[in-house]
Design an enzyme around this catalytic site. Structure first.
Site, PDB file in Angstrom:
ATOM      1  N   LYS A  71       0.322  14.787  13.334  1.00  0.00           N
ATOM      2  CA  LYS A  71       0.671  13.443  12.856  1.00  0.00           C
ATOM      3  C   LYS A  71       2.178  13.412  12.661  1.00  0.00           C
ATOM      4  O   LYS A  71       2.720  14.129  11.821  1.00  0.00           O
ATOM      5  CB  LYS A  71      -0.056  13.171  11.528  1.00  0.00           C
ATOM      6  CG  LYS A  71       0.260  11.812  10.912  1.00  0.00           C
ATOM      7  CD  LYS A  71      -0.677  11.557   9.729  1.00  0.00           C
ATOM      8  CE  LYS A  71      -0.245  10.387   8.885  1.00  0.00           C
ATOM      9  NZ  LYS A  71      -1.038  10.280   7.651  1.00  0.00           N
ATOM     10  N   ASP A  81       5.256  11.668  11.395  1.00  0.00           N
ATOM     11  CA  ASP A  81       5.575  10.611  10.433  1.00  0.00           C
ATOM     12  C   ASP A  81       7.073  10.324  10.384  1.00  0.00           C
ATOM     13  O   ASP A  81       7.900  11.129  10.857  1.00  0.00           O
ATOM     14  CB  ASP A  81       5.060  11.026   9.042  1.00  0.00           C
ATOM     15  CG  ASP A  81       4.617   9.840   8.206  1.00  0.00           C
ATOM     16  OD1 ASP A  81       5.043   8.711   8.496  1.00  0.00           O
ATOM     17  OD2 ASP A  81       3.846  10.049   7.248  1.00  0.00           O
ATOM     18  N   ASN A 132       9.464   8.143   7.389  1.00  0.00           N
ATOM     19  CA  ASN A 132       9.205   7.369   6.180  1.00  0.00           C
ATOM     20  C   ASN A 132      10.379   6.663   5.509  1.00  0.00           C
ATOM     21  O   ASN A 132      10.402   6.534   4.287  1.00  0.00           O
ATOM     22  CB  ASN A 132       8.499   8.267   5.163  1.00  0.00           C
ATOM     23  CG  ASN A 132       7.028   8.412   5.504  1.00  0.00           C
ATOM     24  OD1 ASN A 132       6.369   7.441   5.851  1.00  0.00           O
ATOM     25  ND2 ASN A 132       6.511   9.621   5.458  1.00  0.00           N
ATOM     26  N   GLY A 169       5.269   5.420   7.615  1.00  0.00           N
ATOM     27  CA  GLY A 169       4.762   4.731   6.424  1.00  0.00           C
ATOM     28  C   GLY A 169       3.628   3.817   6.867  1.00  0.00           C
ATOM     29  O   GLY A 169       3.597   2.638   6.540  1.00  0.00           O
ATOM     30  N   ASP A 175       4.824   0.701  18.271  1.00  0.00           N
ATOM     31  CA  ASP A 175       5.401   0.035  19.436  1.00  0.00           C
ATOM     32  C   ASP A 175       5.038   0.792  20.708  1.00  0.00           C
ATOM     33  O   ASP A 175       4.597   1.941  20.673  1.00  0.00           O
ATOM     34  CB  ASP A 175       6.926  -0.064  19.278  1.00  0.00           C
ATOM     35  CG  ASP A 175       7.582   1.293  19.066  1.00  0.00           C
ATOM     36  OD1 ASP A 175       7.563   2.111  20.017  1.00  0.00           O
ATOM     37  OD2 ASP A 175       8.089   1.562  17.964  1.00  0.00           O
ATOM     38  N   GLU A 214     -24.070   8.137  -0.306  1.00  0.00           N
ATOM     39  CA  GLU A 214     -22.862   7.781   0.460  1.00  0.00           C
ATOM     40  C   GLU A 214     -22.627   8.787   1.589  1.00  0.00           C
ATOM     41  O   GLU A 214     -22.238   8.419   2.695  1.00  0.00           O
ATOM     42  CB  GLU A 214     -21.641   7.732  -0.467  1.00  0.00           C
ATOM     43  CG  GLU A 214     -21.607   6.485  -1.335  1.00  0.00           C
ATOM     44  CD  GLU A 214     -20.509   6.529  -2.394  1.00  0.00           C
ATOM     45  OE1 GLU A 214     -19.856   5.500  -2.597  1.00  0.00           O
ATOM     46  OE2 GLU A 214     -20.312   7.602  -3.025  1.00  0.00           O
TER      47      GLU A 214
HETATM   48  C1  GLA Z   1       3.357   8.284   4.907  1.00  0.00           C
HETATM   49  C2  GLA Z   1       2.132   8.145   5.771  1.00  0.00           C
HETATM   50  C3  GLA Z   1       0.908   8.562   5.001  1.00  0.00           C
HETATM   51  C4  GLA Z   1       1.072   9.981   4.535  1.00  0.00           C
HETATM   52  C5  GLA Z   1       2.342  10.133   3.738  1.00  0.00           C
HETATM   53  C6  GLA Z   1       2.645  11.582   3.445  1.00  0.00           C
HETATM   54  O1  GLA Z   1       3.366   7.350   3.877  1.00  0.00           O
HETATM   55  O2  GLA Z   1       2.028   6.843   6.262  1.00  0.00           O
HETATM   56  O3  GLA Z   1      -0.239   8.420   5.794  1.00  0.00           O
HETATM   57  O4  GLA Z   1       1.081  10.836   5.646  1.00  0.00           O
HETATM   58  O5  GLA Z   1       3.473   9.598   4.417  1.00  0.00           O
HETATM   59  O6  GLA Z   1       3.800  11.735   2.718  1.00  0.00           O
END
Ligand code: GLA
Length: 726
Positions: free
Chosen positions: A476, A478, A480, A526, A532, A612
């Site tokens: 993933k 990221d 931020n 974030g 995009d 659940e």
């Molecule tokens: C961002 C990502 C979240 C998570 C946090 C971790 O906000 O969008 O999904 O991964 O960072 O710090």
């Protein structure tokens, strides 16, 4: 042949399955735009009118003819300094403040296949699927050569555009503004559709009339942004989902951008999309070339639905790449909302255990596993495993997760650094900060200077070291914060930094995809702050929003669907009350909403009841049965979740043999009138069977009257109906 050149090599016609695009280099060599819209044949030059209009300036060659002015003629690629006082697509600075540029046609080439762009993502297609037209223009000063690139995928009604700018002067010149696509419309009344938002509420739908003013969207954040998606639609006033003409522009770029549309003094409409002009002043030495990122364009004469299908199919098949492009994505359990940064190795293994018991495919270890990363203040940049926190080596953790029959995924944020990190202490100049000023922080972090190769190389190496500790199946990626302090400590020229930064990012991602071809990469900023087509070239899915509330997600995913396929939309089920907005929704509703994306969970299963957990097991089984239909089928927006009592949408397989109707109630009232959900996209004349109830429905009635929904009882009930053709 999609591209036809007539009239002695001066009339250019691009035909796709349902559309025609035409332009002409006129007697002065000016490239005039003649037509874009429903497919038609012949020359559209007759559309042009010439008149002596008050106060219009005339290029010198026109002599005493005052009826020819670029202030009102439709242009293919307008520049400043020709008498066109509308928004230019190009501003070059030739030194000493001179920015007059008058481009005239020089030559063209046509070839099979789709052009690629150096260092930038672009739509790709085979020689059989696509053609390329290059039109080379020269400034009459001889100081610049501009190549207009057109890529055509006729089957999808897609035309892409890009621009190459070459310095043919003896001195440096500067690119001050470049809009990769310009579209001049002689006539017509339009609305502009854009997708605005904010962190945790991205891509809201907005439709405004195009008026006598320039309406702009854009991002000066260094990323494509949460605030405006780099996609816009110009729609004829009466356009609906299923009728009317509409034009899309979608930017294949992940940095700052700008888009605008407006009516001029003669009610003609101009629409543009390209790089954000602010902070761009790109120096080109003699002989050097600048590549403007690509814009994907499409026209639909049958409403917004077809337009979205064109864009979605283009992204799915001609932007996303690699092994995962055509594969159903793994159902994952992400540790973020389960533990945030407060975990140890045992917690992660317990999560993996739960993921396996519930029938998921993958465990993703989110933020907090590296450096001294226990909160927002420290650790970014230090890409070494915090073995003390994990209670062992990464290799062992990966091994144990794999042993449970799961794939393993990891979170990284390579472009960032905390001041409290070894990396920053060692290389403070690797961060973008302005000398003599305190940096502007975002989430307590600074942005690394990815316009510098040595910075990209060093981070690449440190992240690969971790990725080589075992098989990391998913990453993933990221990002931020926004870039505020645009300053590279080694650049001689700061006007190039933001563009070069994005080239650095793409270089990193390209190397990563080549080195780990089997690894699935999910983009993130974030949530959906960098959602995009540029990112999708490297990361075939993007976390759509940090907001996991199902009801807000309905709107976010609705807006996203205008340009992007469901297979790209990262979407998870989380706990209730929701951690972003406190809303309580049924687990079934959360499941149905998340299923319209890549699907996964973002919670700690240990807090769930046995009922659940059983529901989740059933949800995953159902999702796996439906995943191909959702990932690769066509998407139909059946209602507007911004306005109405329900949200309904559907997927229909390309061969129309099956369909999935999704319905979520937004309102409840006593004794409410019945809601009928009207389907689209089914095969007329056929009948479809509900796989659960066994009931059979005639397709035409489903599409003309609809299917009655059960009376809602309780908040936000949801329903999914799977239909197969009989
Ligand atoms: C961002 C990502 C979240 C998570 C946090 C971790 O906000 O969008 O999904 O991964 O960072 O710090």
């Amino acid at each position: 042949m999609a591209i036809t050149v007539q009239e002695n090599g001066r009339l250019f016609t691009i035909d796709t399955k349902n559309t025609t695009y035409q332009m002409k280099a006129d007697r002065y060599g000016v490239l005039l735009h003649l037509y874009y819209g429903r497919r038609t044949a012949g020359s559209m030059e007759y559309l042009l009118t010439y008149a002596d209009r008050g106060y219009a300036c005339n290029i010198y060659d026109t002599g005493r003819d005052r009826t020819y002015s670029l202030d009102f003629l439709p242009q293919e690629f307008p520049t400043s300094g020709t008498g066109d006082m509308r928004s230019p697509a190009l501003i070059l600075e030739y030194g000493n403040g001179i920015d007059a540029c008058d481009l005239r046609f020089d030559h063209y080439t046509v070839r099979d296949g789709k052009y690629a762009l150096k260092g930038l993502p672009a739509v790709y297609a085979s020689e059989e699927e696509a053609q390329t037209l290059e039109i080379v223009m020269k400034d009459i000063s001889g100081m610049a050569e501009v190549t207009l690139l057109y890529g055509v995928i006729p089957e999808l009604d897609i035309i892409t555009r890009s621009v190459l700018i070459r310095n043919t002067a003896e001195e440096e010149i500067r690119v001050e503004k470049v809009m990769s696509a310009n579209l001049d419309q002689l006539t017509g009344k339009y609305d502009l559709i854009t997708f605005y938002g904010r962190h945790t509420m991205e891509r809201n739908f907005q439709r405004t009339p195009v008026a006598h003013m320039e309406q702009c969207i854009g991002s000066r954040r260094g990323t494509s942004s949460h605030q405006y998606n780099p996609m816009m639609i110009l729609a004829e006033k009466e356009t609906t989902e299923t009728a009317g003409g509409c034009y899309a522009m979608q930017f294949v770029y992940s940095g700052g951008f700008s888009g605008n549309a407006g009516k001029d003094q003669y009610d003609q409409t101009r629409m543009q999309m390209g790089l954000m002009q602010e902070k761009l002043s790109y120096p080109l030495a003699p002989g050097e070339e600048f590549t403007a990122p690509e814009v994907i364009m499409s026209f639909s004469g049958t409403g917004l639905e077809t337009l979205s299908h064109n864009l979605q199919d283009c992204i799915r098949k001609h932007v996303c790449r690699g092994k995962w492009r055509d594969q159903v994505r793994p159902v994952l359990l992400n540790s973020w909302e389960a533990y945030y940064m407060d975990f140890d190795g045992a917690d992660i293994l317990a999560l993996a255990e739960q993921a396996a018991l519930l029938g998921m495919d993958m465990l993703v270890l989110d933020d907090g596993w590296f450096g001294k990363r226990n909160d927002d203040y420290a650790g970014l940049g230090d890409w070494y495993v915090n073995e003390e926190k994990l209670g062992g080596k990464m290799k062992e953790l990966i091994y144990w997760v794999h042993r449970k029959g799961l794939k393993f995924g990891l979170w990284v944020e390579p472009e960032m650094v905390n001041e409290d990190s070894d990396l920053y202490r060692e290389h403070p100049d690797w961060a973008m900060t302005i000398p003599g000023r305190n940096p502007v922080r975002g989430r307590h972090q600074l942005v690394l200077d990815f316009s510098r190769k040595e910075v990209v190389d060093a981070i690449f190496e440190s992240i690969c070291k971790v990725l080589d500790m075992g098989t990391v199946d998913y990453l993933k990626w990221d990002y931020n914060r926004s870039i505020v302090d645009v300053y590279s400590h080694t650049a001689k020229d700061q006007g190039k930094v933001l563009y070069d930064y994005i080239l650095g990012l793409y270089d990193f991602l390209e190397r990563l995809t080549q080195r780990y071809p089997d690894m699935l990469i999910e983009g993130c900023s974030g949530g959906g702050g960098r959602f995009d087509a540029g990112m999708l070239y490297y990361t075939p899915q993007i976390w759509c929003s940090d907001n996991t509330d199902a009801i807000d997600r309905l709107r976010i995913q609705y807006g996203t669907s205008f340009g992007y396929p469901a297979s790209c939309v990262g979407s998870h089920v989380s706990i209730c009350p929701n951690e972003q907005n406190g809303r309580v929704t049924p687990l079934a509703t959360r499941g149905i909403t998340a299923m319209s994306g890549t699907f996964g969970y973002e919670l700690n299963p240990e807090v769930l009841s046995e009922e659940e957990k059983d529901e989740i097991r059933a949800q995953i089984r159902r999702r796996n049965e439906l995943a191909e239909l959702i990932h690769f089928g066509s998407y139909y927006r059946l209602s507007d979740p911004f306005d109405g009592e329900c949200s309904a949408w559907a997927f229909v397989s390309k061969d129309r043999s099956e369909a999935l109707i999704n319905h979520v109630n937004l309102e409840i009232h006593g004794n409410r009138p019945v809601t009928y959900v009207r389907m689209r996209g089914l095969e007329s004349g056929a009948a479809y069977r509900d796989t659960e109830s066994g009931k059979v429905y005639p397709a035409d009635a489903l599409m003309q009257v609809g299917l009655p929904m059960p009376a809602p009882f309780g908040d936000y009930g949801a329903l999914q109906i799977h239909l197969v053709k009989i």
